[in-house]
Motif scaffolding. Structure first.
Motif, PDB file in Angstrom:
ATOM      1  N   ARG A   1      -0.729   6.833  -8.782  1.00  0.00           N
ATOM      2  CA  ARG A   1      -0.272   6.506  -7.434  1.00  0.00           C
ATOM      3  C   ARG A   1       0.174   5.059  -7.323  1.00  0.00           C
TER       4      ARG A   1
ATOM      5  N   ASN B   1       0.602   3.546  -4.004  1.00  0.00           N
ATOM      6  CA  ASN B   1       0.092   2.984  -2.760  1.00  0.00           C
ATOM      7  C   ASN B   1      -1.301   2.401  -3.008  1.00  0.00           C
TER       8      ASN B   1
ATOM      9  N   LEU C   1      -3.697   1.616  -1.111  1.00  0.00           N
ATOM     10  CA  LEU C   1      -4.802   2.245  -0.384  1.00  0.00           C
ATOM     11  C   LEU C   1      -5.241   3.539  -1.063  1.00  0.00           C
ATOM     12  N   VAL C   2      -4.269   4.307  -1.567  1.00  0.00           N
ATOM     13  CA  VAL C   2      -4.637   5.560  -2.246  1.00  0.00           C
ATOM     14  C   VAL C   2      -5.328   5.240  -3.574  1.00  0.00           C
TER      15      VAL C   2
ATOM     16  N   MET D   1      -8.821   4.681  -2.634  1.00  0.00           N
ATOM     17  CA  MET D   1      -9.553   5.932  -2.384  1.00  0.00           C
ATOM     18  C   MET D   1      -9.901   6.617  -3.701  1.00  0.00           C
TER      19      MET D   1
ATOM     20  N   LEU E   1     -10.189  -4.183   1.004  1.00  0.00           N
ATOM     21  CA  LEU E   1      -9.289  -3.934   2.128  1.00  0.00           C
ATOM     22  C   LEU E   1      -8.830  -5.249   2.754  1.00  0.00           C
TER      23      LEU E   1
ATOM     24  N   ILE F   1      -4.963  -6.329   3.193  1.00  0.00           N
ATOM     25  CA  ILE F   1      -4.374  -6.807   4.451  1.00  0.00           C
ATOM     26  C   ILE F   1      -3.683  -8.151   4.227  1.00  0.00           C
TER      27      ILE F   1
ATOM     28  N   TYR G   1      -0.456  -7.586   2.437  1.00  0.00           N
ATOM     29  CA  TYR G   1       0.552  -6.998   3.328  1.00  0.00           C
ATOM     30  C   TYR G   1       1.137  -8.050   4.257  1.00  0.00           C
TER      31      TYR G   1
ATOM     32  N   PRO H   1      -0.986   8.713   3.435  1.00  0.00           N
ATOM     33  CA  PRO H   1      -2.332   8.162   3.202  1.00  0.00           C
ATOM     34  C   PRO H   1      -3.380   8.657   4.184  1.00  0.00           C
TER      35      PRO H   1
ATOM     36  N   VAL I   1      -7.605   0.519   8.496  1.00  0.00           N
ATOM     37  CA  VAL I   1      -6.615  -0.304   7.793  1.00  0.00           C
ATOM     38  C   VAL I   1      -5.282   0.427   7.694  1.00  0.00           C
ATOM     39  N   ILE I   2      -5.312   1.757   7.468  1.00  0.00           N
ATOM     40  CA  ILE I   2      -4.054   2.511   7.416  1.00  0.00           C
ATOM     41  C   ILE I   2      -3.314   2.380   8.742  1.00  0.00           C
TER      42      ILE I   2
ATOM     43  N   LEU J   1      -3.746  -0.016  10.978  1.00  0.00           N
ATOM     44  CA  LEU J   1      -3.408  -1.426  11.216  1.00  0.00           C
ATOM     45  C   LEU J   1      -2.125  -1.802  10.494  1.00  0.00           C
ATOM     46  N   LEU J   2      -1.967  -1.317   9.261  1.00  0.00           N
ATOM     47  CA  LEU J   2      -0.793  -1.689   8.466  1.00  0.00           C
ATOM     48  C   LEU J   2       0.382  -0.766   8.714  1.00  0.00           C
ATOM     49  N   ASP J   3       0.204   0.235   9.596  1.00  0.00           N
ATOM     50  CA  ASP J   3       1.291   1.160   9.888  1.00  0.00           C
ATOM     51  C   ASP J   3       1.787   1.811   8.603  1.00  0.00           C
ATOM     52  N   LEU J   4       0.843   2.370   7.840  1.00  0.00           N
ATOM     53  CA  LEU J   4       1.209   3.019   6.583  1.00  0.00           C
ATOM     54  C   LEU J   4       1.229   4.533   6.737  1.00  0.00           C
TER      55      LEU J   4
END
Lengths: 100, 167
Positions: free
Chosen positions: A25, A27, A29-30, A33, A77, A81, A84, B26, B71-72, B74-77
Motif C-alpha cells: 500500500r 497510503n 494511514l493504511v 493500520m 499519527l 499530520i 501532511y 481508508p 485523523v482520516i 482531519l486530513l480529508d483522506l
C-alpha cells in the motif's frame, strides 16, 4: 479439538496480511493500520501460548504490546499530520526526502 | 472451542484483515480493522482470557480506531486512492516476499512440532482475570511496567510537540 497450532496458524496468516499491506500500500494511514494488524497477530500468539502453558506472563506481555501500540499510534499519527501539513500528501512514494 | 466456531472466527478475522489492505477508501479500511479486532477479542475469550479481550475492545476498537478515523477525517483522506498500474511489479515482489515469509513460518512451526503439541496444561482457577494479571504486573513485571509508563509519557510529550503549528 482446536489446538495451539491452529491459533498460531491464524496468527501467522494475519501477520503475513499485515506485512503485505506494509509492502504494497502507498497510503501512510493504511500502512499504519497494517502495522496494527501485525501487532494484533503477535498478541494472538502471546495469548495462545499463555493458554497452552497456563502462564499469566503471556497475558502481561499483551498489555505491554498494547502500551507500545498506543504510543506508536499517538506519535505516528502526529508525524503523519505534520508531514501532511508540510508536503500536502500522505503517499509514501512522494515522501522521499531521506531516500538515498 | 469447537472446530466450527474456530473456522468461522478465522474466516471473519482473515476476511476482514484482507479487506483492510484491499479497500481503496481508508475509512473502509479502518472499519474493517475494527471487525478484525473484535474477532481477535472473541479468540481471546475462547482462550480463557476474558480481561485481555475486554481491554482489546476498549483500547483498540475504542481509543486507537477513534484516533485513526479522526485523523482520516482531519486530513480529508476519505477520497479513494487512485488505482495505478505503475507499481504492479513492486506489488508482485511484495506478495512474493510475503509468500516466502509465510512458507518460512510454517516450516519453522512444523519443525518445532507445534502442530502436534501435547495438550494444554489445565487452567488454574482465576486464570485470565484482572486479579491474576494485576498481581503478576505489580510483582514479577514491575520494572517493565515502569518502563512502559515512561514510554507512554514520552509518547504523550512527543505527540504534543509534533502537533505544534510550526516544526
Amino acid at each position: 479439538m482446536v489446538t495451539l497450532g491452529h491459533y498460531l496458524g491464524l496468527s501467522a496468516v494475519l501477520f503475513a496480511i499485515g506485512v503485505t499491506g506494509v509492502l504494497v500500500r502507498r497510503n501512510a494511514l493504511v500502512v499504519f493500520m497494517s502495522i496494527e494488524l501485525m501487532l494484533n497477530a503477535a498478541n494472538l500468539a502471546f495469548v495462545a501460548f499463555a493458554r497452552h502453558r497456563a502462564d499469566v506472563g503471556g497475558l502481561v506481555f499483551v498489555f505491554f504490546v498494547l502500551a507500545v501500540a498506543a504510543a506508536e499510534v499517538a506519535v505516528g499519527l502526529a508525524i503523519i499530520i505534520a508531514i501532511y501539513r508540510n508536503r500536502g500528501t500522505v503517499n509514501v512514494d512522494e515522501i522521499n526526502l531521506m531516500r538515498w | 472451542m469447537n472446530q466450527i466456531g474456530f473456522v468461522l472466527l478465522s474466516v471473519l478475522a482473515v476476511g476482514s484483515a484482507l479487506s483492510v489492505i484491499l479497500q481503496r477508501n481508508p475509512v473502509m479500511s479502518a472499519l474493517s480493522l475494527v471487525v478484525t479486532i473484535f474477532s481477535l477479542a472473541l479468540a481471546f475469550l475462547s482462550l480463557g482470557s476474558s480481561f485481555v479481550a475486554v481491554v482489546q475492545v476498549i483500547v483498540y476498537a475504542g481509543a486507537v480506531m477513534v484516533l485513526f478515523v479522526f485523523v482520516i477525517m482531519l486530513l480529508d483522506l476519505g477520497r479513494r486512492e487512485p488505482f495505478k498500474l505503475t507499481g504492479v511489479g513492486r506489488k508482485i515482489l511484495g506478495i512474493a516476499a510475503v509468500a516466502a515469509f509465510l512458507f518460512q513460518i510454517s516450516a519453522s512451526l512444523s519443525a518445532v512440532g507445534v502442530m502436534g503439541a501435547r495438550p494444554p496444561e489445565p487452567l488454574p482457577p482465576g486464570y485470565g482475570t484482572a486479579l491474576a494479571i494485576g498481581r503478576s504486573v505489580f510483582t514479577d513485571y514491575v520494572y517493565p511496567f515502569e518502563a512502559a509508563s515512561v514510554l507512554l509519557l514520552a509518547a504523550m510529550v512527543g505527540a504534543l510537540i509534533l502537533a505544534k503549528r510550526r516544526i
